[in-house]
Design a protein around this motif. Structure first.
Motif, short mmCIF file in Angstrom:
data_model
loop_
_atom_site.label_atom_id
_atom_site.label_comp_id
_atom_site.label_asym_id
_atom_site.label_seq_id
_atom_site.Cartn_x
_atom_site.Cartn_y
_atom_site.Cartn_z
N ALA A 1 0.84 -1.21 0.00
CA ALA A 1 0.00 0.00 0.00
C ALA A 1 0.88 1.25 0.00
CB ALA A 1 -0.89 -0.02 1.23
N ALA B 1 -1.24 9.74 6.52
CA ALA B 1 -1.08 11.11 7.05
C ALA B 1 -1.75 11.30 8.41
CB ALA B 1 -1.62 12.10 6.03
N VAL C 1 -6.51 20.53 -0.84
CA VAL C 1 -6.30 19.10 -1.06
C VAL C 1 -7.25 18.39 -0.09
CG1 VAL C 1 -4.66 17.20 -0.78
CG2 VAL C 1 -3.92 19.33 -1.86
O1 LIG Z 1 -7.84 5.65 -0.86
C1 LIG Z 1 -6.89 5.19 -1.41
O2 LIG Z 1 -6.98 4.71 -2.50
C2 LIG Z 1 -5.55 5.26 -0.77
O3 LIG Z 1 -5.63 5.97 0.46
C3 LIG Z 1 -4.41 6.25 1.06
O4 LIG Z 1 -3.72 7.18 0.24
P1 LIG Z 1 -3.97 8.72 0.52
O5 LIG Z 1 -5.38 9.09 0.29
O6 LIG Z 1 -2.96 9.44 -0.28
O7 LIG Z 1 -3.73 8.83 2.10
P2 LIG Z 1 -2.58 9.56 2.93
O8 LIG Z 1 -1.25 9.16 2.47
O9 LIG Z 1 -2.90 9.31 4.35
O10 LIG Z 1 -2.79 11.09 2.58
C4 LIG Z 1 -3.99 11.76 2.96
C5 LIG Z 1 -3.93 13.17 2.52
O11 LIG Z 1 -2.91 13.87 3.24
C6 LIG Z 1 -2.06 14.55 2.34
N1 LIG Z 1 -0.70 14.58 2.93
C7 LIG Z 1 0.01 13.44 3.02
C8 LIG Z 1 1.27 13.45 3.59
C9 LIG Z 1 1.79 14.64 4.08
O12 LIG Z 1 2.92 14.71 4.60
N2 LIG Z 1 1.03 15.77 3.98
C10 LIG Z 1 -0.21 15.77 3.41
O13 LIG Z 1 -0.85 16.83 3.34
C11 LIG Z 1 -2.16 13.79 1.03
O14 LIG Z 1 -1.87 14.63 -0.05
C12 LIG Z 1 -3.61 13.36 1.06
O15 LIG Z 1 -4.42 14.38 0.54
C13 LIG Z 1 -3.58 4.99 1.27
O16 LIG Z 1 -2.28 5.30 1.69
C14 LIG Z 1 -3.55 4.13 0.04
O17 LIG Z 1 -2.92 2.90 0.38
C15 LIG Z 1 -4.96 3.92 -0.42
O18 LIG Z 1 -5.07 3.05 -1.46
#
Ligand SMILES: O=C(O)[C@H]1O[C@H](OP(=O)(O)OP(=O)(O)OC[C@H]2O[C@@H](n3ccc(=O)[nH]c3=O)[C@H](O)[C@@H]2O)[C@H](O)[C@@H](O)[C@@H]1O
Length: 428
Positions: A174, A280, A305
């Motif tokens: 993931a 996150a 975002v």
């Molecule tokens: O729904 C999905 O398909 C995906 O959801 C998550 O991916 P993501 O939504 O990117 O989740 P996070 O990595 O927790 O990020 C959440 C949000 O925080 C933001 N973020 C992330 C990291 C950071 O340091 N700062 C920040 O603002 C990202 O851009 C995003 O908008 C999971 O990590 C994936 O494995 C999953 O498949």
């Protein structure tokens, strides 16, 4: 100046005689350098990527040997997969020590299904959290076999011991951003591992019905909101998304040729207690408690975002709904006997929340101010927003999310503070 005598008078020519002590010292030197050479070879192989300590090494993960088999082991497998209700399922849950895997396994066990877990306990994130989840499962009677979905012999053995009616396939690499660091781990788990599992399922008798984890990330650069299953998914923004999309196509093939019943679930940013430390909401909590700055991404022109954060209990209900409505596979002996079910569903919350709001909720729950570092969304596979249309899952699975982000994060924070000893023992 005796030593000068040892040097051949003409380069490439050696004197045709040996002094006895010189000969002995040559043998000693030869033995010494042979030892050094053998030692270097040993160090090279021992430290090579195949067995390196690099946590990003997939080769090490795939070559790790797991011990399985034997009458006592088979007895545990059989007993874990035994149903407690006559109309129940026997389910093989891959990735059972993972976040979603643990919750789904215990929910199935609670309602009387037979559950056998499988997990390779890799070190993508702190394996001690996976061990703690495993301990939780073991207490509720779920045995988690330690092994990799790429291990065909192990999978075949499991199907020999138990005629699983269903497979809940949640084992995967993931994380969106990590795909740039360790691309091969995505191919290894999400493509090779998935194909290996399907190969074994197609030959199993009876063939199981398979429900598996796809991802909201397959929508990639799609801008039409909310995301519907009918929308295009041919513009993945990360290799992670591309491997999940590939999984959906691979599912089509195995359904088409072998009659396997396959349901893909596109999860939308699942969060909650026992969650994944690489996400996150999880590491924001850790860093806020430590007083460390957090990076909050923003879109083009300071655009928001946002994510359609979905609480784990809602996702579990969606997974159970998918298993309950999955039709039987139609093949036998590796041959299709008729058309089989092929489905894909969004499992989201239908209400995207800006990441800045997520941080505000965490601040309120933790009673601490975050050190916010606003930065441009890096070009690392992240997409600016996700938003699920869930009407299809609602209609066919009875899926109806009921937990808003505020309520879900409260449950997560309570768990986090308890698990990490009030935040004193911080997550790594
Ligand atoms: O729904 C999905 O398909 C995906 O959801 C998550 O991916 P993501 O939504 O990117 O989740 P996070 O990595 O927790 O990020 C959440 C949000 O925080 C933001 N973020 C992330 C990291 C950071 O340091 N700062 C920040 O603002 C990202 O851009 C995003 O908008 C999971 O990590 C994936 O494995 C999953 O498949």
């Amino acid at each position: 100046m005796k030593h000068l005598d040892d040097i051949p008078s003409t380069p490439g020519k050696f004197k045709p005689y040996f002094h006895r002590t010189r000969w002995q010292s040559s043998v000693a030197k030869l033995a010494f350098w042979s030892l050094v050479f053998v030692g270097l070879i040993f160090i090279f192989f021992y430290r090579s990527p195949l067995v390196s300590d690099d946590p990003t090494s997939t080769s090490r993960r795939s070559l790790r040997t797991y011990s399985w088999g034997g009458p006592a082991w088979e007895k545990r497998v059989r007993s874990s997969a035994r149903l407690r209700s006559r109309r129940g399922f026997s389910v093989l849950v891959t990735g059972a020590a993972g976040f979603v895997g643990t919750h789904v396994s215990s929910a199935l066990k609670r309602r009387g299904d037979g559950v056998l877990g499988l997990d390779n306990f890799n070190d993508y994130y702190d394996p001690s959290l996976k061990r703690a989840r495993q301990a939780l499962l073991e207490r509720s009677g779920v045995f988690v076999v330690e092994g990799d979905i790429n291990d065909a012999a192990l999978l075949k053995k499991l199907f020999e011991v138990v005629p699983f009616t269903h497979v809940m396939h949640l084992a995967a690499q993931a994380g969106v951003r990590y795909a740039m660091e360790n691309p091969s781990s995505y191919v290894h788990s999400n493509i090779a591992g998935f194909v290996n599992l399907l190969e074994v399922c197609k030959s199993a008798n009876p063939q199981p019905a398979i429900v598996w984890a796809s991802s909201s990330s397959v929508y990639g650069l799609n801008t039409k909101v909310p995301f519907s299953e009918k929308d295009r998914t041919d513009q993945p923004a990360s290799l992670y998304a591309a491997t999940k999309k590939a999984g959906e196509e691979i599912a089509h093939t195995y359904n088409h040729i072998y009659g396997l019943s396959l349901t893909g679930l596109r999860f939308f940013t699942v969060y909650g207690p026992w969650g994944r430390p690489d996400m996150a909401y999880f590491f924001f909590t850790r860093d806020i408690l430590k007083g460390k700055p957090i990076s909050i991404f923003e879109g083009v022109n300071h655009g928001t975002v946002a994510r359609d954060f979905t609480y784990i209990d809602d996702i579990v209900k969606g997974c159970l709904g998918a298993l309950d409505t999955a039709e039987k596979s139609t093949g036998t002996g590796g041959k299709k006997r008729g058309a089989a079910q092929l489905r894909v569903f969004n499992l989201g919350n239908t209400s995207p929340v800006p990441v800045t709001d997520l941080v505000t909720i965490l601040e309120r729950l933790l009673k601490l101010k975050a050190k916010r570092n606003i930065m441009k969304l890096p070009r690392n596979g992240d997409v600016p927003f996700t938003h699920a249309n869930i009407s299809s899952a609602q209609r066919e699975l009875g899926y109806k999310p009921t937990t808003d982000l505020q309520t879900g994060l409260k449950k997560f924070a309570r768990w986090y503070l308890g698990y990490y000893n009030g935040g004193k023992k911080a997550a790594s």
